[in-house]
Design an enzyme around this catalytic site. Structure first.
Site, PDB file in Angstrom:
ATOM      1  N   ASP A 150     -23.862   7.472   7.027  1.00  0.00           N
ATOM      2  CA  ASP A 150     -24.027   6.207   7.744  1.00  0.00           C
ATOM      3  C   ASP A 150     -24.854   5.222   6.925  1.00  0.00           C
ATOM      4  O   ASP A 150     -24.519   4.027   6.831  1.00  0.00           O
ATOM      5  CB  ASP A 150     -24.712   6.445   9.095  1.00  0.00           C
ATOM      6  CG  ASP A 150     -23.899   7.336  10.008  1.00  0.00           C
ATOM      7  OD1 ASP A 150     -22.666   7.292   9.912  1.00  0.00           O
ATOM      8  OD2 ASP A 150     -24.494   8.074  10.818  1.00  0.00           O
TER       9      ASP A 150
ATOM     10  N   GLU B  99     -24.398  11.043  18.089  1.00  0.00           N
ATOM     11  CA  GLU B  99     -23.119  10.405  18.380  1.00  0.00           C
ATOM     12  C   GLU B  99     -23.249   9.451  19.583  1.00  0.00           C
ATOM     13  O   GLU B  99     -22.582   8.401  19.607  1.00  0.00           O
ATOM     14  CB  GLU B  99     -22.050  11.462  18.656  1.00  0.00           C
ATOM     15  CG  GLU B  99     -21.808  12.432  17.505  1.00  0.00           C
ATOM     16  CD  GLU B  99     -21.454  11.719  16.204  1.00  0.00           C
ATOM     17  OE1 GLU B  99     -20.850  10.627  16.260  1.00  0.00           O
ATOM     18  OE2 GLU B  99     -21.775  12.248  15.128  1.00  0.00           O
TER      19      GLU B  99
ATOM     20  N   PRO C 130       0.834  -1.213   0.000  1.00  0.00           N
ATOM     21  CA  PRO C 130       0.000   0.000   0.000  1.00  0.00           C
ATOM     22  C   PRO C 130       0.862   1.254   0.000  1.00  0.00           C
ATOM     23  O   PRO C 130       2.060   1.207   0.301  1.00  0.00           O
ATOM     24  CB  PRO C 130      -0.811  -0.125   1.301  1.00  0.00           C
ATOM     25  CG  PRO C 130      -0.704  -1.558   1.702  1.00  0.00           C
ATOM     26  CD  PRO C 130       0.609  -2.037   1.198  1.00  0.00           C
ATOM     27  N   PRO C 131       0.274   2.392  -0.323  1.00  0.00           N
ATOM     28  CA  PRO C 131       1.045   3.649  -0.302  1.00  0.00           C
ATOM     29  C   PRO C 131       1.547   3.974   1.098  1.00  0.00           C
ATOM     30  O   PRO C 131       0.859   3.742   2.089  1.00  0.00           O
ATOM     31  CB  PRO C 131       0.024   4.697  -0.779  1.00  0.00           C
ATOM     32  CG  PRO C 131      -1.024   3.924  -1.511  1.00  0.00           C
ATOM     33  CD  PRO C 131      -1.092   2.587  -0.837  1.00  0.00           C
ATOM     34  N   GLY C 132       2.758   4.511   1.165  1.00  0.00           N
ATOM     35  CA  GLY C 132       3.311   4.986   2.421  1.00  0.00           C
ATOM     36  C   GLY C 132       3.943   3.931   3.293  1.00  0.00           C
ATOM     37  O   GLY C 132       4.276   4.204   4.443  1.00  0.00           O
ATOM     38  N   THR C 133       4.130   2.713   2.788  1.00  0.00           N
ATOM     39  CA  THR C 133       4.691   1.647   3.621  1.00  0.00           C
ATOM     40  C   THR C 133       6.210   1.599   3.569  1.00  0.00           C
ATOM     41  O   THR C 133       6.823   0.800   4.294  1.00  0.00           O
ATOM     42  CB  THR C 133       4.128   0.284   3.195  1.00  0.00           C
ATOM     43  OG1 THR C 133       4.284   0.126   1.773  1.00  0.00           O
ATOM     44  CG2 THR C 133       2.647   0.189   3.537  1.00  0.00           C
ATOM     45  N   GLY C 134       6.853   2.407   2.732  1.00  0.00           N
ATOM     46  CA  GLY C 134       8.315   2.490   2.746  1.00  0.00           C
ATOM     47  C   GLY C 134       9.001   1.757   1.616  1.00  0.00           C
ATOM     48  O   GLY C 134      10.152   1.347   1.768  1.00  0.00           O
ATOM     49  N   LYS C 135       8.353   1.589   0.474  1.00  0.00           N
ATOM     50  CA  LYS C 135       8.978   0.871  -0.646  1.00  0.00           C
ATOM     51  C   LYS C 135      10.183   1.641  -1.186  1.00  0.00           C
ATOM     52  O   LYS C 135      11.254   1.076  -1.403  1.00  0.00           O
ATOM     53  CB  LYS C 135       7.930   0.651  -1.747  1.00  0.00           C
ATOM     54  CG  LYS C 135       6.739  -0.187  -1.300  1.00  0.00           C
ATOM     55  CD  LYS C 135       5.778  -0.458  -2.439  1.00  0.00           C
ATOM     56  CE  LYS C 135       5.023   0.783  -2.871  1.00  0.00           C
ATOM     57  NZ  LYS C 135       4.122   1.300  -1.832  1.00  0.00           N
ATOM     58  N   THR C 136      10.007   2.929  -1.420  1.00  0.00           N
ATOM     59  CA  THR C 136      11.120   3.748  -1.912  1.00  0.00           C
ATOM     60  C   THR C 136      12.240   3.828  -0.885  1.00  0.00           C
ATOM     61  O   THR C 136      13.426   3.745  -1.228  1.00  0.00           O
ATOM     62  CB  THR C 136      10.616   5.164  -2.251  1.00  0.00           C
ATOM     63  OG1 THR C 136       9.559   5.074  -3.210  1.00  0.00           O
ATOM     64  CG2 THR C 136      11.740   6.011  -2.820  1.00  0.00           C
TER      65      THR C 136
END
EC number: 3.4.24.-
Length: 638
Positions: free
Chosen positions: A498, A421, A199-205
């Protein structure tokens, strides 16, 4: 002309100019200029010591040591004047007239050519994109990959946390780049291409850069979209140029981010074989088969859409190894938080394990943003350290949205929001399979008038049918609470999101997950369009579609009834929670526990009525509802 040749020509021009300048620059005292008649007069007065003839120029020295120069008339051979000087004991010399040096003559002759050459080089450099632009019209076929030398990459595996399995998978790449012979002696072949999926932002780069940092090799970085231009053949040319540069820097790493921009399956979409994207992909396939293992080039690519990649990219010999870089678990989140916390001053009350436990589903980028937001909150309060309170505020901002305290609501709207709520919170708290309530707030956040946030107690990778029904019940809790307090005629549009999310969950239960009486069968197929959007195609007959609708309606009605029974049996707790929300505006899990146990809720830490109350000014226009949000079972925005 490469940069070395350009610099050589430039320094050559500078050297010639400096040589001509210094050649004509004399540091000695300049001789006095005087007329020829004055010269004759001084000779007759016995004031001259030496005279040197150089063509028409006459240079000399007086007896007082001063120098002079003059020019004799061209029509005068000066024979008589020489006899007079000899009679007066003047030393007479002769030499050839001064001539410009060969370098000066060469410079003067070639100066126009050098000017033309310099202008030509300037315009050619501009057309090729200047010193580092790469945006000129002559640079279409040049690779846009950015090269980082081995001394420029400071990232190592110590800077990458939460993806231990992925680091183990790529460890042998580092060893191969350090010592290729270790594998080649045994006939082993290291993967030519490694595809990082997650997923995006997981540190691949970050992980790819850490491989280069550990191996101390050059790192070429480029995005998949940088290959594609409007002109056919440009992307293929850039691929060729990139691999040519990489071979000169081998051993090295080529990193292609978002490779799905150029690596999508061929034969779909517009353009066919003449499509620029397909031409670029074909060239990439050829290049990856065109170098040997001992070339020392490893291609690493990253994507979060491996399902759309062309099968030829994933076959052995190309991207034949996939490294999954997924969302971190609780231990991984704790390690990632510790990495980012090293960069900010942390107070003693901050516990990374507690923060990690309260951030399920956060990626590495989300956690980095969390630490940064906490630091910003501390800076606004002029604190020297980042406390746990700031981390809680930062987590609330990221998970629930920024508070909109400037937005004013009437007392009636606040009361209705509090009931709404409270309905979500009570149903979610009492439903056996529902996630615990984390926080309830009637402070507007984002586009919502109030927020009820649920957090799972542990990382969850699948969900049961009963838990899904609990989420639907929790989503209906707000609407049911409005009906119980305002009547069916007084309900508002606050439950629109909802209802949308509840309906989506019920539809997925029937058509995708096989969690209905129709059995384990998929009734809708998702198809990928050319532009990347998904469309659901009904793979069923009209009769089956009617049965699907009936099942969806049955699930929703059953959950609505169950949620209604929960709230009707806990009307006193609904009123108590409404009162607490009207007083404190935001209550947490501890206060909710007090209410559900029949006790008076404890006062929030640091509570101050003067700073927390919002002025009850009437709002004439209803809040806009966000009806296009993706279903999120962990959050109820109203």
């Amino acid at each position: 002309m490469n940069d070395m040749a350009k610099n050589l020509v430039l320094w050559l021009i500078i050297a010639v100019v400096l040589l001509a300048v210094f050649k004509n620059f004399d540091m000695t005292t300049a001789p006095d200029e005087m007329s020829y008649s004055r010269f004759v007069q001084q000779v007759e007065q016995d004031q001259i010591r030496t005279v040197t003839y150089a063509g028409l120029n006459i240079y000399g020295e007086r007896k007082d040591g001063s120098l002079f120069q003059t020019v004799r008339p061209a029509s005068n051979d000066d024979t008589a004047m020489i006899d007079i000087m000899i009679d007066n004991n003047v030393e007479v010399k002769s030499r050839q007239p001064d001539q410009p040096s060969i370098w000066t003559q060469l410079f003067v002759a070639s100066f126009p050519i050098l000017i033309i050459l310099g202008v030509f080089m300037f315009f050619m450099r501009q057309m090729q994109g200047g010193g580092g632009g790469g945006k000129g019209p002559m640079s279409f076929g040049k690779s846009k990959a950015r090269l980082l030398g081995d001394d420029q990459i400071k990232t190592t595996f110590k800077d990458v946390a939460g993806v231990e399995e992925a680091k183990e998978d790529v460890q042998e790449l580092v060893e191969f780049l350090r010592d290729p012979g270790k594998y080649q002696r045994l006939g082993g072949k290291i993967p030519r291409g490694v595809l990082m999926v997650g997923p995006p932002g997981t540190g691949k780069t970050l992980l790819a850069k850490a491989i280069a940092g550990e191996a101390k090799v050059p790192f070429f970085s480029i995005s998949g979209s940088d290959f594609v231009e409007m002109f056919v053949g440009v992307g293929a040319s850039r691929v060729r140029d990139m691999f040519e540069q990489a071979k000169k820097q081998a051993p090295c790493i080529i990193f292609i981010d978002e490779i799905d921009a150029v690596g999508r399956s061929r034969g779909v979409g517009i353009g066919g074989g003449n499509d620029e994207r397909e031409q670029t992909l074909n060239q990439l396939l050829v290049e990856m088969d065109g170098f040997e293992v001992n070339d020392g080039i490893i291609v690493i690519a990253a994507t979060n859409r491996p399902d759309v990649l062309d099968p030829a990219l994933l076959r052995p010999g190309r991207f034949d190894r996939q490294v999954v870089v997924g969302l971190p678990d609780i231990l991984g989140r704790e390690q990632i938080l510790k990495v980012h916390m090293r960069k900010v001053p942390i107070a003693d009350d901050v516990d990374a394990s507690i923060v990690a436990r309260g951030t399920p589903g956060f990626s590495g980028a989300d956690l980095a943003n969390l630490v940064n937001e906490a630091a910003l909150f501390s800076a606004r309060l002029n604190k020297r350290m980042v406390n746990m309170e700031e981390f809680d505020r930062a987590k609330d901002k990221i998970m629930m949205g920024a508070e909109r305290k400037a937005m004013v609501m009437s007392e009636k709207e606040k009361t209705n929001t509090a009931y709404h709520e409270a309905g979500h919170a009570i149903v979610g708290n009492l439903f056996p399979e529902h996630d615990p309530v984390y926080k309830v707030s009637i402070i507007p956040r984002g586009r919502a008038l109030g927020v009820t946030m649920f957090l799972p107690e542990e990382d969850r990778y699948s969900i049961s049918k009963r838990a899904l029904e609990g989420q639907i019940c929790g989503l209906y809790g707000g609407r049911i609470a409005e009906e119980m307090t305002l009547g069916k005629e007084g309900v508002t549009t606050g439950a629109s999101n909802d209802i949308e999310r509840a309906t989506s969950l019920a539809r997925n239960m029937v058509t995708k997950w096989g969690l209905s009486e129709l059995g384990a069968q998929q009734f809708e197929d998702e198809q990928q369009t050319y532009l990347g959007s998904q469309s659901s195609v009904a793979g069923m007959s009209p009769v089956t579609a009617q049965k699907v609708d009936e099942q969806i309606k049955d699930i929703l009605a059953r959950c609505y009834k169950e949620a209604t029974e929960i709230l009707e049996g806990n009307r006193d707790k609904l009123e108590a929670m409404k009162d607490a929300l009207m007083e404190y505006e935001t209550i947490d899990a501890a206060q909710i526990e007090d209410i559900m146990s029949g006790q008076k809720p404890r006062q929030p830490k640091g509570w101050d009525d003067r700073h927390r109350q919002m002025p009850p000014i009437r709002s004439d226009e209803p809040e806009e509802q966000d009806d296009k949000k993706e279903p999120d079972p962990e959050r109820s925005d109203d």
